[in-house]
Design an enzyme around this catalytic site. Structure first.
Site, short mmCIF file in Angstrom:
data_model
loop_
_atom_site.label_atom_id
_atom_site.label_comp_id
_atom_site.label_asym_id
_atom_site.label_seq_id
_atom_site.Cartn_x
_atom_site.Cartn_y
_atom_site.Cartn_z
N LYS A 137 0.80 -1.24 0.00
CA LYS A 137 0.00 0.00 0.00
C LYS A 137 0.83 1.28 0.00
CE LYS A 137 -4.15 -1.75 2.29
NZ LYS A 137 -5.18 -1.45 3.29
N ASP A 151 -9.90 3.15 2.40
CA ASP A 151 -10.03 2.52 3.73
C ASP A 151 -10.72 3.45 4.73
OD1 ASP A 151 -8.82 0.08 3.12
OD2 ASP A 151 -6.82 0.86 3.51
#
Ligand code: ATR
Length: 274
Positions: free
Chosen positions: A66, A101
Protein backbone atom coordinates in the site's frame (compact mmCIF):
# COMPACT_ATOMS: atom_id res chain seq x y z
CA UNK A 1 -14.94 -6.96 -24.01
CA UNK A 2 -14.80 -8.38 -20.51
CA UNK A 3 -13.30 -5.93 -18.04
CA UNK A 4 -10.65 -7.19 -15.65
CA UNK A 5 -10.15 -5.99 -12.08
CA UNK A 6 -8.08 -7.46 -9.29
CA UNK A 7 -6.18 -7.23 -6.06
CA UNK A 8 -2.40 -7.26 -5.73
CA UNK A 9 -0.67 -8.18 -2.47
CA UNK A 10 1.40 -10.84 -0.75
CA UNK A 11 -0.16 -12.93 0.70
CA UNK A 12 -3.38 -12.48 -1.22
CA UNK A 13 -4.87 -15.98 -1.56
CA UNK A 14 -7.27 -15.51 1.36
CA UNK A 15 -8.52 -12.09 0.30
CA UNK A 16 -12.31 -11.76 0.29
CA UNK A 17 -12.24 -9.01 -2.33
CA UNK A 18 -12.65 -11.40 -5.31
CA UNK A 19 -15.80 -13.01 -3.90
CA UNK A 20 -17.17 -9.59 -2.94
CA UNK A 21 -16.59 -7.83 -6.27
CA UNK A 22 -17.53 -10.81 -8.45
CA UNK A 23 -20.86 -11.03 -6.60
CA UNK A 24 -21.42 -7.33 -7.32
CA UNK A 25 -20.60 -7.74 -11.04
CA UNK A 26 -22.96 -10.70 -11.27
CA UNK A 27 -25.78 -8.87 -9.48
CA UNK A 28 -25.46 -5.89 -11.85
CA UNK A 29 -25.07 -8.12 -14.94
CA UNK A 30 -21.69 -6.59 -15.76
CA UNK A 31 -19.26 -8.40 -18.06
CA UNK A 32 -16.34 -8.19 -15.64
CA UNK A 33 -14.14 -10.38 -13.48
CA UNK A 34 -12.04 -9.71 -10.35
CA UNK A 35 -8.92 -11.82 -9.68
CA UNK A 36 -6.24 -12.07 -6.99
CA UNK A 37 -2.61 -11.59 -8.10
CA UNK A 38 0.26 -12.39 -5.78
CA UNK A 39 2.84 -9.63 -6.27
CA UNK A 40 5.97 -9.09 -4.17
CA UNK A 41 7.29 -5.63 -3.32
CA UNK A 42 10.15 -6.09 -5.80
CA UNK A 43 7.72 -6.79 -8.63
CA UNK A 44 5.29 -3.99 -7.82
CA UNK A 45 6.45 -1.46 -10.41
CA UNK A 46 6.38 -4.08 -13.17
CA UNK A 47 2.96 -5.24 -12.03
CA UNK A 48 1.43 -1.74 -12.19
CA UNK A 49 2.98 -1.06 -15.62
CA UNK A 50 1.96 -4.49 -16.84
CA UNK A 51 -1.61 -4.06 -15.61
CA UNK A 52 -1.85 -0.81 -17.58
CA UNK A 53 -0.40 -2.45 -20.72
CA UNK A 54 -2.77 -5.40 -20.45
CA UNK A 55 -5.78 -3.12 -20.20
CA UNK A 56 -6.71 -4.07 -16.64
CA UNK A 57 -9.37 -1.60 -15.53
CA UNK A 58 -8.71 -1.33 -11.82
CA UNK A 59 -6.75 -2.81 -8.94
CA UNK A 60 -6.96 -2.95 -5.19
CA UNK A 61 -3.65 -2.89 -3.37
CA UNK A 62 -3.11 -4.67 -0.08
CA UNK A 63 -0.38 -5.62 2.39
CA UNK A 64 2.59 -5.11 1.98
CA UNK A 65 2.26 -2.88 -1.09
CA UNK A 66 0.00 0.00 0.00
CA UNK A 67 2.76 2.49 0.80
CA UNK A 68 5.17 1.61 -2.01
CA UNK A 69 2.39 1.72 -4.63
CA UNK A 70 2.19 5.51 -4.14
CA UNK A 71 5.41 5.86 -6.15
CA UNK A 72 3.90 4.33 -9.29
CA UNK A 73 0.63 6.26 -9.55
CA UNK A 74 -0.73 9.80 -9.56
CA UNK A 75 -2.33 9.81 -6.12
CA UNK A 76 -5.23 11.92 -4.87
CA UNK A 77 -4.21 14.45 -2.18
CA UNK A 78 -5.71 12.60 0.77
CA UNK A 79 -3.94 9.37 -0.21
CA UNK A 80 -0.66 11.30 -0.33
CA UNK A 81 -1.32 12.60 3.18
CA UNK A 82 -2.17 9.11 4.42
CA UNK A 83 0.95 7.84 2.68
CA UNK A 84 -0.73 4.79 1.20
CA UNK A 85 -3.20 3.71 -1.49
CA UNK A 86 -5.53 0.74 -1.71
CA UNK A 87 -7.10 1.45 -5.11
CA UNK A 88 -5.73 2.13 -8.62
CA UNK A 89 -7.95 3.28 -11.47
CA UNK A 90 -6.60 2.87 -15.01
CA UNK A 91 -9.57 4.31 -16.89
CA UNK A 92 -7.87 7.61 -17.79
CA UNK A 93 -4.73 5.95 -19.14
CA UNK A 94 -2.57 7.15 -16.24
CA UNK A 95 -2.81 5.00 -13.09
CA UNK A 96 -4.57 7.11 -10.44
CA UNK A 97 -4.25 6.07 -6.78
CA UNK A 98 -6.90 6.41 -4.07
CA UNK A 99 -7.27 5.34 -0.47
CA UNK A 100 -10.80 4.15 0.34
CA UNK A 101 -10.03 2.52 3.73
CA UNK A 102 -10.81 5.67 5.70
CA UNK A 103 -13.97 6.36 3.68
CA UNK A 104 -15.19 2.88 4.63
CA UNK A 105 -14.59 3.43 8.34
CA UNK A 106 -16.19 6.87 8.30
CA UNK A 107 -19.34 5.53 6.64
CA UNK A 108 -19.61 2.68 9.15
CA UNK A 109 -19.41 5.14 12.04
CA UNK A 110 -21.88 7.58 10.50
CA UNK A 111 -24.38 4.74 10.19
CA UNK A 112 -23.77 3.80 13.81
CA UNK A 113 -23.65 7.17 15.58
CA UNK A 114 -24.86 9.78 13.08
CA UNK A 115 -22.67 12.87 13.07
CA UNK A 116 -19.01 12.26 13.88
CA UNK A 117 -18.15 15.91 14.50
CA UNK A 118 -16.90 16.54 18.06
CA UNK A 119 -17.16 12.85 18.98
CA UNK A 120 -14.27 11.68 21.18
CA UNK A 121 -12.66 8.85 19.23
CA UNK A 122 -9.89 6.65 20.61
CA UNK A 123 -8.02 4.87 17.82
CA UNK A 124 -5.81 1.92 18.75
CA UNK A 125 -2.81 1.68 16.45
CA UNK A 126 -0.69 4.02 14.36
CA UNK A 127 -0.03 1.87 11.27
CA UNK A 128 -1.48 2.20 7.78
CA UNK A 129 -5.05 1.39 8.76
CA UNK A 130 -5.00 3.81 11.72
CA UNK A 131 -3.57 6.54 9.48
CA UNK A 132 -6.30 6.15 6.85
CA UNK A 133 -9.11 6.13 9.43
CA UNK A 134 -7.77 8.97 11.56
CA UNK A 135 -7.32 11.32 8.58
CA UNK A 136 -10.99 10.96 7.63
CA UNK A 137 -12.37 11.26 11.18
CA UNK A 138 -10.13 14.22 11.98
CA UNK A 139 -11.27 15.93 8.77
CA UNK A 140 -14.88 15.45 9.92
CA UNK A 141 -14.10 17.32 13.13
CA UNK A 142 -13.89 14.35 15.51
CA UNK A 143 -11.66 14.71 18.59
CA UNK A 144 -9.18 11.94 17.89
CA UNK A 145 -6.75 10.31 20.31
CA UNK A 146 -4.20 7.88 18.89
CA UNK A 147 -3.15 5.16 21.34
CA UNK A 148 -0.24 3.03 20.26
CA UNK A 149 2.20 0.55 21.78
CA UNK A 150 5.05 2.56 20.25
CA UNK A 151 4.15 5.98 21.59
CA UNK A 152 6.43 7.88 19.19
CA UNK A 153 4.51 6.50 16.22
CA UNK A 154 1.26 7.72 17.80
CA UNK A 155 2.77 11.18 18.36
CA UNK A 156 3.98 11.33 14.77
CA UNK A 157 0.54 10.48 13.42
CA UNK A 158 -1.27 12.90 15.75
CA UNK A 159 1.06 15.72 14.71
CA UNK A 160 -0.18 15.35 11.12
CA UNK A 161 -3.83 15.77 12.15
CA UNK A 162 -5.74 18.97 13.03
CA UNK A 163 -7.16 18.12 16.43
CA UNK A 164 -5.53 14.97 17.77
CA UNK A 165 -3.65 13.76 20.84
CA UNK A 166 -1.43 10.75 21.31
CA UNK A 167 -0.91 8.36 24.20
CA UNK A 168 0.76 5.03 24.91
CA UNK A 169 -0.98 1.88 26.04
CA UNK A 170 -0.24 2.41 29.76
CA UNK A 171 -2.23 3.83 32.72
CA UNK A 172 -3.52 6.98 31.01
CA UNK A 173 -4.99 4.75 28.32
CA UNK A 174 -7.62 3.26 30.70
CA UNK A 175 -8.82 6.71 31.72
CA UNK A 176 -9.05 7.77 28.08
CA UNK A 177 -11.37 4.88 27.26
CA UNK A 178 -13.74 5.96 30.03
CA UNK A 179 -13.77 9.46 28.51
CA UNK A 180 -14.36 8.32 24.92
CA UNK A 181 -17.50 7.99 22.78
CA UNK A 182 -15.99 5.64 20.21
CA UNK A 183 -13.20 3.05 20.43
CA UNK A 184 -11.68 1.72 17.20
CA UNK A 185 -9.21 -1.13 17.06
CA UNK A 186 -7.05 -0.36 14.03
CA UNK A 187 -4.32 -2.84 14.98
CA UNK A 188 -4.04 -6.47 13.96
CA UNK A 189 -4.49 -7.61 17.57
CA UNK A 190 -7.22 -10.28 17.77
CA UNK A 191 -6.86 -11.35 14.15
CA UNK A 192 -6.83 -15.06 13.29
CA UNK A 193 -4.90 -17.08 14.52
CA UNK A 194 -4.42 -14.94 17.70
CA UNK A 195 -8.12 -14.93 18.42
CA UNK A 196 -7.82 -14.55 22.21
CA UNK A 197 -5.82 -11.34 22.09
CA UNK A 198 -7.30 -7.93 22.91
CA UNK A 199 -5.85 -4.59 23.99
CA UNK A 200 -9.01 -3.62 25.91
CA UNK A 201 -11.05 -5.69 28.37
CA UNK A 202 -14.65 -5.36 29.58
CA UNK A 203 -13.70 -3.63 32.84
CA UNK A 204 -12.13 -0.76 30.86
CA UNK A 205 -15.30 -0.07 28.83
CA UNK A 206 -18.63 1.65 29.55
CA UNK A 207 -22.02 0.72 28.02
CA UNK A 208 -22.35 3.93 25.98
CA UNK A 209 -19.01 3.41 24.26
CA UNK A 210 -19.26 2.45 20.58
CA UNK A 211 -16.80 -0.40 20.00
CA UNK A 212 -15.62 -0.94 16.43
CA UNK A 213 -13.03 -3.53 15.43
CA UNK A 214 -11.60 -3.33 11.91
CA UNK A 215 -10.49 -6.97 12.21
CA UNK A 216 -13.05 -9.13 10.37
CA UNK A 217 -11.50 -12.57 10.73
CA UNK A 218 -12.91 -13.74 13.11
CA UNK A 219 -16.06 -11.65 12.75
CA UNK A 220 -16.50 -11.61 16.52
CA UNK A 221 -13.09 -10.77 17.94
CA UNK A 222 -12.13 -11.01 21.59
CA UNK A 223 -12.49 -7.20 21.80
CA UNK A 224 -16.12 -7.45 20.66
CA UNK A 225 -16.82 -10.32 23.05
CA UNK A 226 -15.45 -8.17 25.87
CA UNK A 227 -17.68 -5.29 24.70
CA UNK A 228 -20.71 -7.59 24.93
CA UNK A 229 -19.65 -8.59 28.44
CA UNK A 230 -19.43 -4.89 29.40
CA UNK A 231 -23.01 -4.32 28.19
CA UNK A 232 -21.88 -2.14 25.27
CA UNK A 233 -24.93 -1.32 23.14
CA UNK A 234 -23.26 -0.47 19.84
CA UNK A 235 -20.77 -3.08 18.65
CA UNK A 236 -19.47 -3.04 15.07
CA UNK A 237 -17.40 -5.77 13.42
CA UNK A 238 -14.94 -5.29 10.55
CA UNK A 239 -17.05 -6.70 7.72
CA UNK A 240 -18.90 -3.47 6.93
CA UNK A 241 -15.66 -1.50 6.64
CA UNK A 242 -14.28 -4.10 4.24
CA UNK A 243 -17.48 -3.88 2.20
CA UNK A 244 -17.61 -0.07 2.20
CA UNK A 245 -13.97 0.37 1.16
CA UNK A 246 -14.66 -2.13 -1.63
CA UNK A 247 -17.85 -0.31 -2.58
CA UNK A 248 -15.94 2.98 -2.77
CA UNK A 249 -13.34 1.38 -5.09
CA UNK A 250 -16.17 -0.10 -7.18
CA UNK A 251 -17.73 3.36 -7.65
CA UNK A 252 -14.37 4.86 -8.70
CA UNK A 253 -13.81 2.13 -11.31
CA UNK A 254 -17.27 1.58 -12.73
CA UNK A 255 -19.22 4.79 -11.91
CA UNK A 256 -22.01 2.37 -10.92
CA UNK A 257 -23.71 2.06 -7.53
CA UNK A 258 -22.53 -1.24 -6.01
CA UNK A 259 -25.01 -3.67 -4.39
CA UNK A 260 -23.58 -3.41 -0.88
CA UNK A 261 -26.07 -5.82 0.74
CA UNK A 262 -25.08 -8.57 -1.72
CA UNK A 263 -21.39 -7.83 -1.12
CA UNK A 264 -21.83 -7.96 2.66
CA UNK A 265 -23.75 -11.23 2.49
CA UNK A 266 -21.15 -13.08 0.41
CA UNK A 267 -18.36 -11.88 2.70
CA UNK A 268 -20.21 -12.97 5.85
CA UNK A 269 -21.07 -16.33 4.25
CA UNK A 270 -17.43 -16.87 3.25
CA UNK A 271 -16.22 -16.04 6.78
CA UNK A 272 -18.74 -18.42 8.36
CA UNK A 273 -17.62 -21.20 5.99
CA UNK A 274 -13.95 -20.53 6.76
P1 ATR B 1 -1.32 -1.82 9.17
O1 ATR B 1 -0.79 -1.17 7.94
O2 ATR B 1 -2.17 -3.02 8.90
O3 ATR B 1 -1.99 -0.87 10.11
P2 ATR B 1 1.22 -1.83 10.59
O4 ATR B 1 1.65 -0.59 9.91
O5 ATR B 1 2.19 -2.95 10.73
O6 ATR B 1 -0.05 -2.48 9.89
O7 ATR B 1 0.64 -1.44 12.05
C1 ATR B 1 0.18 -2.38 12.94
C2 ATR B 1 -0.32 -1.66 14.19
O8 ATR B 1 -0.74 -2.65 15.16
C3 ATR B 1 0.72 -0.80 14.88
O9 ATR B 1 0.07 0.30 15.47
C4 ATR B 1 1.27 -1.77 15.95
O10 ATR B 1 1.86 -1.11 17.05
P3 ATR B 1 3.41 -0.63 16.99
O11 ATR B 1 3.42 0.64 16.17
O12 ATR B 1 3.79 -0.40 18.40
O13 ATR B 1 4.17 -1.75 16.33
C5 ATR B 1 0.00 -2.46 16.36
N1 ATR B 1 0.24 -3.77 16.99
C6 ATR B 1 0.53 -4.93 16.34
N2 ATR B 1 0.67 -5.94 17.25
C7 ATR B 1 0.47 -5.39 18.47
C8 ATR B 1 0.46 -5.90 19.81
N3 ATR B 1 0.69 -7.19 20.05
N4 ATR B 1 0.21 -5.04 20.82
C9 ATR B 1 -0.04 -3.73 20.59
N5 ATR B 1 -0.06 -3.19 19.35
C10 ATR B 1 0.20 -4.00 18.30
Amino acid sequence: MKKIYGIIGDPVAHSLSPVMHNAAFEKLGMDAVYLAFRVSKDELEDAVRGAKSLGISGLNVTIPLKEKALFFVDAEEVAKKIGAINTIDFSSGTPIGYNTDGIGAKKVLEETVGEIKRKRVLILGAGGAARAISFYLDAEGARVTIANRTKERAAQLASNLHNAKSIGLSAEFKKHIKDSDILINATSVGMHPDEDATLVNADMMHPDLVVFDIVYNPMETKLLREAKRAGVKKIVDGVKMLVYQGAASFRIWTKEEPPVEVMEKVVRDALIRD
